[in-house]
Design a protein around this motif. Sequence first.
Motif, PDB file in Angstrom:
ATOM      1  N   PHE A 152       0.964  -1.307  -0.121  1.00 26.74           N
ATOM      2  CA  PHE A 152       0.076  -0.080  -0.057  1.00 26.74           C
ATOM      3  C   PHE A 152       0.954   1.367  -0.199  1.00 26.74           C
ATOM      4  CE2 PHE A 152      -2.889  -2.991   2.147  1.00 26.74           C
ATOM      5  CZ  PHE A 152      -4.039  -2.947   1.368  1.00 26.74           C
ATOM      6  N   SER A 153       0.370   2.177  -0.692  1.00 22.60           N
ATOM      7  CA  SER A 153       1.065   3.395  -0.600  1.00 22.60           C
ATOM      8  C   SER A 153       0.437   4.152   0.581  1.00 22.60           C
ATOM      9  CB  SER A 153       0.769   4.292  -1.799  1.00 22.60           C
ATOM     10  OG  SER A 153      -0.570   4.589  -1.911  1.00 22.60           O
ATOM     11  N   GLU A 154       1.199   5.241   1.155  1.00 18.66           N
ATOM     12  CA  GLU A 154       0.300   6.209   2.245  1.00 18.66           C
ATOM     13  C   GLU A 154      -0.664   6.659   1.709  1.00 18.66           C
ATOM     14  OE1 GLU A 154       2.910   8.810   4.899  1.00 18.66           O
ATOM     15  OE2 GLU A 154       4.694   8.167   3.721  1.00 18.66           O
ATOM     16  N   ALA A 155      -0.914   6.885   0.555  1.00 21.41           N
ATOM     17  CA  ALA A 155      -2.196   7.674   0.180  1.00 21.41           C
ATOM     18  C   ALA A 155      -3.303   6.626   0.172  1.00 21.41           C
ATOM     19  CB  ALA A 155      -2.099   8.068  -1.481  1.00 21.41           C
ATOM     20  N   GLN A 156      -3.212   5.413  -0.271  1.00 20.65           N
ATOM     21  CA  GLN A 156      -4.227   4.373   0.037  1.00 20.65           C
ATOM     22  C   GLN A 156      -4.490   4.216   1.471  1.00 20.65           C
ATOM     23  OE1 GLN A 156      -1.758   1.385  -2.217  1.00 20.65           O
ATOM     24  NE2 GLN A 156      -3.570   1.128  -3.697  1.00 20.65           N
ATOM     25  N   ILE A 157      -3.813   4.041   2.351  1.00 19.04           N
ATOM     26  CA  ILE A 157      -3.868   4.061   3.749  1.00 19.04           C
ATOM     27  C   ILE A 157      -4.789   5.137   4.061  1.00 19.04           C
ATOM     28  CG2 ILE A 157      -2.899   3.772   6.150  1.00 19.04           C
ATOM     29  CD1 ILE A 157      -2.913   1.194   4.567  1.00 19.04           C
ATOM     30  N   ALA A 158      -4.501   6.208   3.641  1.00 17.64           N
ATOM     31  CA  ALA A 158      -5.290   7.351   4.050  1.00 17.64           C
ATOM     32  C   ALA A 158      -6.610   7.439   3.554  1.00 17.64           C
ATOM     33  CB  ALA A 158      -4.350   8.847   3.515  1.00 17.64           C
ATOM     34  N   ALA A 159      -6.761   6.863   2.353  1.00 18.84           N
ATOM     35  CA  ALA A 159      -8.162   6.823   1.691  1.00 18.84           C
ATOM     36  C   ALA A 159      -9.169   5.749   2.513  1.00 18.84           C
ATOM     37  CB  ALA A 159      -8.026   6.135   0.258  1.00 18.84           C
ATOM     38  N   GLN A 160      -8.342   4.869   2.995  1.00 14.90           N
ATOM     39  CA  GLN A 160      -9.019   3.865   3.911  1.00 14.90           C
ATOM     40  C   GLN A 160      -9.302   4.503   5.322  1.00 14.90           C
ATOM     41  OE1 GLN A 160      -6.577   0.302   4.465  1.00 14.90           O
ATOM     42  NE2 GLN A 160      -6.317   0.378   2.368  1.00 14.90           N
ATOM     43  N   ALA A 161      -8.471   5.619   5.718  1.00 14.50           N
ATOM     44  CA  ALA A 161      -8.917   6.100   6.842  1.00 14.50           C
ATOM     45  C   ALA A 161      -9.806   7.171   6.772  1.00 14.50           C
ATOM     46  CB  ALA A 161      -7.439   6.818   7.297  1.00 14.50           C
ATOM     47  N   ASP A 162      -9.927   7.564   5.683  1.00 13.52           N
ATOM     48  CA  ASP A 162     -10.997   8.674   5.456  1.00 13.52           C
ATOM     49  C   ASP A 162     -12.522   8.164   5.696  1.00 13.52           C
ATOM     50  OD1 ASP A 162      -9.554  10.900   4.826  1.00 13.52           O
ATOM     51  OD2 ASP A 162      -9.203  10.562   2.718  1.00 13.52           O
ATOM     52  N   ARG A 163     -12.596   6.714   5.470  1.00 12.01           N
ATOM     53  CA  ARG A 163     -13.889   6.226   5.642  1.00 12.01           C
ATOM     54  C   ARG A 163     -14.047   6.010   7.371  1.00 12.01           C
ATOM     55  NH1 ARG A 163     -12.436   3.489   0.799  1.00 12.01           N
ATOM     56  NH2 ARG A 163     -11.574   1.631   1.741  1.00 12.01           N
ATOM     57  N   HIS A 164     -13.151   6.472   8.063  1.00  6.53           N
ATOM     58  CA  HIS A 164     -13.312   6.201   9.496  1.00  6.53           C
ATOM     59  C   HIS A 164     -13.353   7.535  10.167  1.00  6.53           C
ATOM     60  CE1 HIS A 164     -13.262   1.867   9.725  1.00  6.53           C
ATOM     61  NE2 HIS A 164     -12.352   2.152   8.536  1.00  6.53           N
ATOM     62  N   SER A 165     -14.438   8.513   9.721  1.00  9.77           N
ATOM     63  CA  SER A 165     -14.511   9.881  10.312  1.00  9.77           C
ATOM     64  C   SER A 165     -14.804  10.080  11.885  1.00  9.77           C
ATOM     65  CB  SER A 165     -15.375  10.768   9.648  1.00  9.77           C
ATOM     66  OG  SER A 165     -16.646  10.079   9.894  1.00  9.77           O
ATOM     67  N   GLU A 166     -15.349   8.598  12.388  1.00 11.28           N
ATOM     68  CA  GLU A 166     -15.698   8.563  13.769  1.00 11.28           C
ATOM     69  C   GLU A 166     -14.532   8.579  14.594  1.00 11.28           C
ATOM     70  OE1 GLU A 166     -15.090   4.578  12.282  1.00 11.28           O
ATOM     71  OE2 GLU A 166     -16.153   6.112  11.238  1.00 11.28           O
ATOM     72  N   TYR A 167     -13.411   8.299  14.198  1.00 17.21           N
ATOM     73  CA  TYR A 167     -12.200   8.369  14.875  1.00 17.21           C
ATOM     74  C   TYR A 167     -11.742   9.546  15.308  1.00 17.21           C
ATOM     75  CZ  TYR A 167     -11.141   3.171  14.164  1.00 17.21           C
ATOM     76  OH  TYR A 167     -11.194   1.831  14.248  1.00 17.21           O
ATOM     77  N   ALA A 168     -12.230  10.514  15.022  1.00 20.29           N
ATOM     78  CA  ALA A 168     -11.809  11.982  15.175  1.00 20.29           C
ATOM     79  C   ALA A 168     -11.991  12.413  16.343  1.00 20.29           C
ATOM     80  CB  ALA A 168     -12.220  13.045  14.208  1.00 20.29           C
ATOM     81  N   GLY A 169     -13.107  11.894  17.182  1.00 20.95           N
ATOM     82  CA  GLY A 169     -13.243  12.291  18.507  1.00 20.95           C
ATOM     83  C   GLY A 169     -13.309  11.052  19.429  1.00 20.95           C
ATOM     84  N   ARG A 322     -15.197  -2.503  -5.192  1.00 24.55           N
ATOM     85  CA  ARG A 322     -14.282  -1.350  -5.693  1.00 24.55           C
ATOM     86  C   ARG A 322     -14.129   0.018  -4.683  1.00 24.55           C
ATOM     87  NH1 ARG A 322     -16.004  -0.923 -11.784  1.00 24.55           N
ATOM     88  NH2 ARG A 322     -18.102   0.055 -11.341  1.00 24.55           N
ATOM     89  N   ALA A 323     -13.080   0.575  -4.390  1.00 24.36           N
ATOM     90  CA  ALA A 323     -13.268   2.059  -3.763  1.00 24.36           C
ATOM     91  C   ALA A 323     -11.820   2.446  -3.611  1.00 24.36           C
ATOM     92  CB  ALA A 323     -13.524   1.295  -2.170  1.00 24.36           C
ATOM     93  N   GLU A 324     -11.843   3.840  -3.166  1.00 23.77           N
ATOM     94  CA  GLU A 324     -10.570   4.307  -3.024  1.00 23.77           C
ATOM     95  C   GLU A 324      -9.899   3.584  -2.065  1.00 23.77           C
ATOM     96  OE1 GLU A 324      -8.962   6.703  -4.798  1.00 23.77           O
ATOM     97  OE2 GLU A 324     -10.514   7.007  -6.149  1.00 23.77           O
ATOM     98  N   GLY A 325      -8.414   3.389  -2.354  1.00 21.00           N
ATOM     99  CA  GLY A 325      -7.604   2.765  -1.130  1.00 21.00           C
ATOM    100  C   GLY A 325      -7.463   1.364  -1.328  1.00 21.00           C
ATOM    101  N   VAL A 326      -8.336   0.727  -2.020  1.00 21.72           N
ATOM    102  CA  VAL A 326      -8.043  -0.566  -2.419  1.00 21.72           C
ATOM    103  C   VAL A 326      -6.775  -1.116  -2.951  1.00 21.72           C
ATOM    104  CG1 VAL A 326      -9.218  -2.781  -3.327  1.00 21.72           C
ATOM    105  CG2 VAL A 326     -10.574  -1.245  -2.329  1.00 21.72           C
ATOM    106  N   ALA A 327      -6.108  -2.184  -2.673  1.00 13.40           N
ATOM    107  CA  ALA A 327      -5.038  -2.549  -3.112  1.00 13.40           C
ATOM    108  C   ALA A 327      -5.269  -3.168  -4.592  1.00 13.40           C
ATOM    109  CB  ALA A 327      -4.376  -3.918  -2.361  1.00 13.40           C
ATOM    110  N   SER A 328      -4.096  -3.165  -5.476  1.00 11.00           N
ATOM    111  CA  SER A 328      -4.666  -3.547  -7.063  1.00 11.00           C
ATOM    112  C   SER A 328      -3.620  -4.813  -7.163  1.00 11.00           C
ATOM    113  CB  SER A 328      -4.025  -2.469  -7.586  1.00 11.00           C
ATOM    114  OG  SER A 328      -2.475  -2.102  -7.509  1.00 11.00           O
TER     115      SER A 328
END
Length: 466
Positions: A152-169, A322-328
């Motif tokens: 994974f690139s950092e950008a792919q892990i970041a895209a996965q992280a973006d689906r977990h906005s609940e972690y912000a709080g 399929r989604a952003e952040g999925v490995a290829s």
Amino acid sequence: MGFFAKLAAHAANKMAYPAIISESLSLTYGELFDCVKKTALNLDAAGFGPSEVVGIRVEGEVDHLIISLALLATGASIITLPGHDSPQLRTSLARRVSVTRLIESADAHKFLDCRCGESPTPAFLPVGQIVAAGVLYFRTSGTTGDVNVVPFSEAQIAAQADRHSEYAGDRLLRLASIEHNNSKRHRFYCVWQGGTNVFKPQGKFDLVQFVLQHRVSCLDISRMHASDLTALNTAGKLSGLKIRTGGSAVPYAVRRAIQEKVTTNLYVRYAAAECGAISMAGPGDHDEAGAVGIPLDGVELEIVDGQGCPLPQGERGEIRIRAEGVASSYLNSPSDTAKRFRDGWFYPGDLGHIHAGGQLVLDGRTDDMIILNGLNIFPAEIERVLESHPDVDCVAALGLPSQVHGQIPVAAVILRAGVSATTVELRGFVRASLGLRAPRRIIVLDSFPRNSQGKVLKRELLKLFQ
């Protein structure tokens, strides 16, 4: 944006917000940024950088997270070589990704610098003015086949992280060590979102007291830990807590016990090493079908037949996403890559169908499908029926090879404490619901063979029937 730049942004915007809480160390985001920056400078001075693939064998969870973030800041690539794996497997993984350097627990102090008191600087550029981003290598569980390595690139892990906005709080506590891939991934997600990573103490500890003391808002646990939690007399004190679980099937009886004895805020996750979380069943989504929720925002999911054609709602078939952040791809595994990554879709190897309200229900692995004289039997349907028996705690259904019938459905069960249901009784119970699809043999075990993440090793379990 990489993780170091994200940390810099958090340090600027929420400097005093708690980033890490552990038994021995607490860091705000300003302090964490400063610590990662200084550690990265030490690593850079020692020659770590974009040309290196670093194996990390650091058991201390906070040290492991800081070392990982600092290595990424230098542009190095990283892979965890966990202590719970055999030395042979660690050596094999290191060779597969061409590890050039190793950082072990005894080495960590040479690079770590978490002295507080200095103001963090706004930027970090190591020697060489890095332009290349490192790769994060994660391994698959290997429960249903060979272990693969997923880059994974950092950008792919970041895209996965973006689906977990609940972690912000959230104040996130995971009982599985950061040496487990899934734990490390979610620790990264929490950093990306600017939440608080809470780390458990070493050795035995009072989980309920620890959660209350450190104001943990989200407890992420395995299926095994979920059952243990419901047995605690003090579990009712956690009524406001969010509990997330997944990694293996979570029967309705276990979900109901958590919601009745611990907290109604239960979330059951469906995920894969190649893409992170796919769907999540929330507090109102739990029923006897064992649904795992609707796909997360940004995740496109279809149920398809053997030719890749989408199936109507309710029909069982193979899951693809399929989604952003999925490995290829998998690293150096062209046959498995061709099998799982096709035409822009990722095929996790799971069977499922869409339940009422758009909820996804898992029906087992494609490799686990039991074919009895041409009759397709989904392991999950056997498991769901047996799990509904009041004396049954855990179930694993699988196909026993047969020269005459192709496969014969069998099942292993773990009974609840203090009960004495017989295998004859259990066979009759499941046969009343499934008829020909019922298991021909049932064995009772004290425990299942599992990997370090708690997943049942069905290949090992099958040996007990042969």
